[in-house]
Design a protein around this motif. Structure first.
Motif, PDB file in Angstrom:
ATOM      1  N   THR A 120       0.811  -1.221   0.000  1.00  0.00           N
ATOM      2  CA  THR A 120       0.000   0.000   0.000  1.00  0.00           C
ATOM      3  C   THR A 120       0.847   1.274   0.000  1.00  0.00           C
ATOM      4  OG1 THR A 120      -0.143   0.010   2.421  1.00  0.00           O
ATOM      5  CG2 THR A 120      -1.874  -1.180   1.220  1.00  0.00           C
ATOM      6  N   VAL A 121       2.117   1.162  -0.364  1.00  0.00           N
ATOM      7  CA  VAL A 121       2.995   2.334  -0.424  1.00  0.00           C
ATOM      8  C   VAL A 121       3.846   2.259  -1.685  1.00  0.00           C
ATOM      9  CG1 VAL A 121       3.099   2.687   2.070  1.00  0.00           C
ATOM     10  CG2 VAL A 121       4.751   1.197   0.981  1.00  0.00           C
ATOM     11  N   ALA A 122       4.533   3.332  -1.980  1.00  0.00           N
ATOM     12  CA  ALA A 122       5.387   3.367  -3.156  1.00  0.00           C
ATOM     13  C   ALA A 122       6.540   2.374  -3.012  1.00  0.00           C
ATOM     14  CB  ALA A 122       5.933   4.777  -3.346  1.00  0.00           C
ATOM     15  N   PRO A 123       7.075   1.877  -4.130  1.00  0.00           N
ATOM     16  CA  PRO A 123       8.159   0.898  -4.056  1.00  0.00           C
ATOM     17  C   PRO A 123       9.459   1.498  -3.538  1.00  0.00           C
ATOM     18  CG  PRO A 123       7.728   1.524  -6.339  1.00  0.00           C
ATOM     19  CD  PRO A 123       6.642   2.141  -5.515  1.00  0.00           C
ATOM     20  N   ILE A 124      10.351   0.616  -3.118  1.00  0.00           N
ATOM     21  CA  ILE A 124      11.662   1.029  -2.606  1.00  0.00           C
ATOM     22  C   ILE A 124      12.504   1.634  -3.718  1.00  0.00           C
ATOM     23  CG2 ILE A 124      13.801   0.184  -1.552  1.00  0.00           C
ATOM     24  CD1 ILE A 124      12.031  -2.128  -0.389  1.00  0.00           C
ATOM     25  N   GLY A 125      12.432   1.051  -4.891  1.00  0.00           N
ATOM     26  CA  GLY A 125      13.227   1.503  -6.033  1.00  0.00           C
ATOM     27  C   GLY A 125      12.660   0.933  -7.311  1.00  0.00           C
ATOM     28  N   ASP A 126      13.440   1.015  -8.381  1.00  0.00           N
ATOM     29  CA  ASP A 126      12.968   0.526  -9.674  1.00  0.00           C
ATOM     30  C   ASP A 126      13.805  -0.668 -10.126  1.00  0.00           C
ATOM     31  OD1 ASP A 126      15.384   1.693 -10.369  1.00  0.00           O
ATOM     32  OD2 ASP A 126      14.470   3.425 -11.362  1.00  0.00           O
ATOM     33  N   ARG A 127      13.545  -1.128 -11.359  1.00  0.00           N
ATOM     34  CA  ARG A 127      14.264  -2.287 -11.872  1.00  0.00           C
ATOM     35  C   ARG A 127      15.759  -2.039 -11.959  1.00  0.00           C
ATOM     36  NH1 ARG A 127      10.018  -3.257 -16.797  1.00  0.00           N
ATOM     37  NH2 ARG A 127       8.396  -4.352 -15.592  1.00  0.00           N
ATOM     38  N   LYS A 128      16.145  -0.824 -12.366  1.00  0.00           N
ATOM     39  CA  LYS A 128      17.577  -0.523 -12.459  1.00  0.00           C
ATOM     40  C   LYS A 128      18.249  -0.659 -11.099  1.00  0.00           C
ATOM     41  CE  LYS A 128      20.963   2.910 -13.915  1.00  0.00           C
ATOM     42  NZ  LYS A 128      21.785   2.713 -12.691  1.00  0.00           N
ATOM     43  N   ALA A 129      17.602  -0.157 -10.048  1.00  0.00           N
ATOM     44  CA  ALA A 129      18.181  -0.272  -8.704  1.00  0.00           C
ATOM     45  C   ALA A 129      18.327  -1.739  -8.305  1.00  0.00           C
ATOM     46  CB  ALA A 129      17.309   0.468  -7.696  1.00  0.00           C
ATOM     47  N   ALA A 130      17.332  -2.552  -8.662  1.00  0.00           N
ATOM     48  CA  ALA A 130      17.413  -3.979  -8.353  1.00  0.00           C
ATOM     49  C   ALA A 130      18.536  -4.642  -9.136  1.00  0.00           C
ATOM     50  CB  ALA A 130      16.075  -4.648  -8.659  1.00  0.00           C
ATOM     51  N   ARG A 131      18.656  -4.292 -10.427  1.00  0.00           N
ATOM     52  CA  ARG A 131      19.750  -4.855 -11.242  1.00  0.00           C
ATOM     53  C   ARG A 131      21.102  -4.483 -10.662  1.00  0.00           C
ATOM     54  NH1 ARG A 131      16.661  -2.821 -15.627  1.00  0.00           N
ATOM     55  NH2 ARG A 131      18.177  -1.130 -15.967  1.00  0.00           N
ATOM     56  N   ASP A 132      21.266  -3.214 -10.335  1.00  0.00           N
ATOM     57  CA  ASP A 132      22.560  -2.746  -9.810  1.00  0.00           C
ATOM     58  C   ASP A 132      22.921  -3.496  -8.531  1.00  0.00           C
ATOM     59  OD1 ASP A 132      22.692  -0.981 -11.906  1.00  0.00           O
ATOM     60  OD2 ASP A 132      22.116   0.783 -10.719  1.00  0.00           O
ATOM     61  N   LEU A 133      21.942  -3.685  -7.657  1.00  0.00           N
ATOM     62  CA  LEU A 133      22.197  -4.408  -6.403  1.00  0.00           C
ATOM     63  C   LEU A 133      22.621  -5.846  -6.680  1.00  0.00           C
ATOM     64  CD1 LEU A 133      21.957  -4.829  -3.300  1.00  0.00           C
ATOM     65  CD2 LEU A 133      19.549  -5.378  -3.688  1.00  0.00           C
ATOM     66  N   LEU A 134      21.895  -6.532  -7.555  1.00  0.00           N
ATOM     67  CA  LEU A 134      22.195  -7.936  -7.824  1.00  0.00           C
ATOM     68  C   LEU A 134      23.559  -8.099  -8.481  1.00  0.00           C
ATOM     69  CD1 LEU A 134      18.621  -8.828  -9.034  1.00  0.00           C
ATOM     70  CD2 LEU A 134      19.767  -9.875  -7.071  1.00  0.00           C
ATOM     71  N   HIS A 135      23.917  -7.189  -9.374  1.00  0.00           N
ATOM     72  CA  HIS A 135      25.258  -7.248  -9.980  1.00  0.00           C
ATOM     73  C   HIS A 135      26.329  -6.988  -8.926  1.00  0.00           C
ATOM     74  CE1 HIS A 135      24.433  -7.841 -14.228  1.00  0.00           C
ATOM     75  NE2 HIS A 135      23.529  -6.863 -14.229  1.00  0.00           N
ATOM     76  N   ALA A 136      26.105  -5.983  -8.074  1.00  0.00           N
ATOM     77  CA  ALA A 136      27.108  -5.653  -7.047  1.00  0.00           C
ATOM     78  C   ALA A 136      27.330  -6.798  -6.077  1.00  0.00           C
ATOM     79  CB  ALA A 136      26.654  -4.391  -6.292  1.00  0.00           C
ATOM     80  N   ARG A 137      26.290  -7.576  -5.807  1.00  0.00           N
ATOM     81  CA  ARG A 137      26.404  -8.682  -4.866  1.00  0.00           C
ATOM     82  C   ARG A 137      26.751 -10.003  -5.546  1.00  0.00           C
ATOM     83  NH1 ARG A 137      23.631  -7.331  -0.097  1.00  0.00           N
ATOM     84  NH2 ARG A 137      24.205  -9.404   0.665  1.00  0.00           N
ATOM     85  N   GLY A 138      26.976  -9.975  -6.852  1.00  0.00           N
ATOM     86  CA  GLY A 138      27.369 -11.186  -7.570  1.00  0.00           C
ATOM     87  C   GLY A 138      26.271 -12.216  -7.699  1.00  0.00           C
ATOM     88  N   ALA A 139      25.017 -11.790  -7.634  1.00  0.00           N
ATOM     89  CA  ALA A 139      23.909 -12.738  -7.663  1.00  0.00           C
ATOM     90  C   ALA A 139      23.157 -12.742  -8.990  1.00  0.00           C
ATOM     91  CB  ALA A 139      22.937 -12.421  -6.527  1.00  0.00           C
ATOM     92  N   TRP A 140      23.484 -11.828  -9.888  1.00  0.00           N
ATOM     93  CA  TRP A 140      22.693 -11.687 -11.109  1.00  0.00           C
ATOM     94  C   TRP A 140      22.652 -12.977 -11.914  1.00  0.00           C
ATOM     95  CZ3 TRP A 140      19.206  -8.620 -13.273  1.00  0.00           C
ATOM     96  CH2 TRP A 140      18.981  -8.710 -14.650  1.00  0.00           C
TER      97      TRP A 140
END
Length: 422
Positions: free
Chosen positions: A211-231
């Motif tokens: 019921t609230v706005a999202p934390i971030g967008d797809r780019k933010a999720a992609r960047d996080l997953l790449h940075a953590r080596g999980a992509w």
């Protein structure tokens, strides 16, 4: 050497204080207090209440609310985990998988969408949200299967992602998360009562923020997953969804979001129960469990000879899996404390427990340890160091008789840690 009688007394007191922490997060009591301050909005003529309760505390929250409606017309869907599931008069109750989503959760999500899609402006949508909702209500976006979402969940859990990071990713893969419930329920006004299991009470993170706005967008999720080596570990379908460019959407419909309970309120209840000798040392014990253990031990060294005899902590740590054992963040934290605590010159016990009564995929809420815990593990034929290296804290604490078992509590406001000195 610790004195056995003193330790027994400390262990009993620690369990009593933990029970106080859970009682302070009682969902029905929290909702009653909220409604006393801000009564329910009434439907317009011809409208009804459309009630969605989701999370580990969904049953008691919905039960209290339905008892308050009197003769008002309503429809209600309740979604919770197996440990807390039971029939509820007037509502359709769905039991779903947690912490990994399953087909039952997908059916529950479809029922929620079916309840909300016909909503009109005269209706009033009431959302009752508590921890666990992210896994309990999976509604994969187009191109993604439930199996894909479950695999993503497993990867995030095993990779040590914290709850905000996990929900940033999950919001991009779901129709209901990150404000999705508001879009489906429009044009009906939405009021959400939220019991927080998130440290800091970021409403975007609790149950992935339906019921609230999202934390971030797809780019933010992609960047996080790449940075953590999980992509590259993600299923191909999830990578394809996340690789799409973000699309500008219409602004989210407004909602009234009301926080009714939190971890900090439970910590304050422990201090109130124990009196002047208690102090909250850290209400944001987050991050890697090894780092959290070091912070607790440093506080123990600093405070063990001072006035406070009860040190209280709250938060939600993460565990990076390196072995094939069973356990959870609270059990591993307790085991690490038992193994690394220095000689403090006085008896002590340490409790770490999940306020929902469940720690990881086990039957325990956490652990309750003292200075003799490693010796009890060895006496029972185990090697505490090897068991810890395998992430097998459940087996280690089981050998010592140090598992904290409460059964389902019907609430969920993250974790509470209590360190008591004699």
């Amino acid at each position: 050497m610790p004195e056995p009688d003193l330790v027994i007394g400390l262990r009993e007191r620690a369990q009593q204080l933990f029970a106080q922490a859970c009682a302070a997060a009682d969902p029905a009591r929290a909702l009653a207090n909220a409604l006393a301050e801000a009564p329910l909005p009434r439907p317009d003529p011809g409208g009804i209440y459309r009630i969605v309760a989701v999370g580990k505390a969904a049953i008691p929250m919905a039960e209290y609310l339905l008892g308050r409606l009197g003769r008002a017309a309503f429809k209600a869907v309740v979604v919770t985990n197996a440990e807390n599931g039971r029939p509820l008069r007037g509502a359709r109750v769905y039991v779903a998988g947690h912490p990994v989503p399953d087909d039952r959760g997908a059916r529950a999500a479809a029922a929620v969408e079916a309840l909300l899609t016909p909503a009109v402006a005269a209706d009033r949508v009431i959302a009752l949200i508590s921890g666990g909702g992210s896994a309990l209500l999976p509604a994969p976006v187009a191109g993604l299967t439930l199996a894909d979402k479950a695999e993503v969940n497993q990867i995030l859990l095993a990779g040590g992602f914290d709850i905000t990071e996990m929900n940033l990713v999950r919001q991009q893969l779901s129709r209901l998360k990150g404000g999705g419930l508001l879009r489906i329920a429009s044009p009906a006004p939405v009021t959400a009562h939220i019991l927080s299991d998130v440290i800091g009470d970021d409403l975007r993170v609790i149950a992935s923020g339906p019921t609230v706005a999202p934390i971030g967008d797809r780019k933010a999720a992609r960047d996080l997953l790449h940075a953590r080596g999980a992509w590259q570990s993600l299923p191909e379908a999830a990578r394809l969804v996340l690789a799409q460019e973000d699309v500008a959407l219409a602004p989210l419909p407004p909602a009234r979001n009301i926080l009714i309970g939190s971890n900090r309120k439970s910590l304050d209840a422990v201090v109130a129960a124990e009196g002047p000798q208690a102090v909250v040392v850290n209400d944001c014990l987050t991050g890697d469990v090894a780092d959290a253990a070091a912070k607790v031990i440093e506080a123990a060294r600093r405070e063990s000879h001072g006035r406070p005899a009860c040190l209280v902590f709250g938060g939600e740590t993460t565990v990076t899996l390196r072995g094939d054992g069973r356990g959870g963040r609270n059990q591993e934290l307790a085991l690490r404390i038992a193994m690394a605590m220095p000689d403090l010159g006085r008896s002590w016990v340490f409790l770490s427990g999940g306020t929902d009564g469940r720690d990881g995929p086990t039957d325990a809420a956490g652990g309750l340890v003292d200075a003799a815990t490693p010796g009890r593990i060895r006496a029972a034929g185990g090697d505490p160091g090897l068991l810890l290296a395998r992430n097998d804290s459940h087996a280690a604490l089981g050998l010592a008789g140090d598992l904290l078992k409460t059964g389902p509590t019907g609430t969920n406001v993250a974790d509470v840690q209590i360190l008591l000195f004699a």
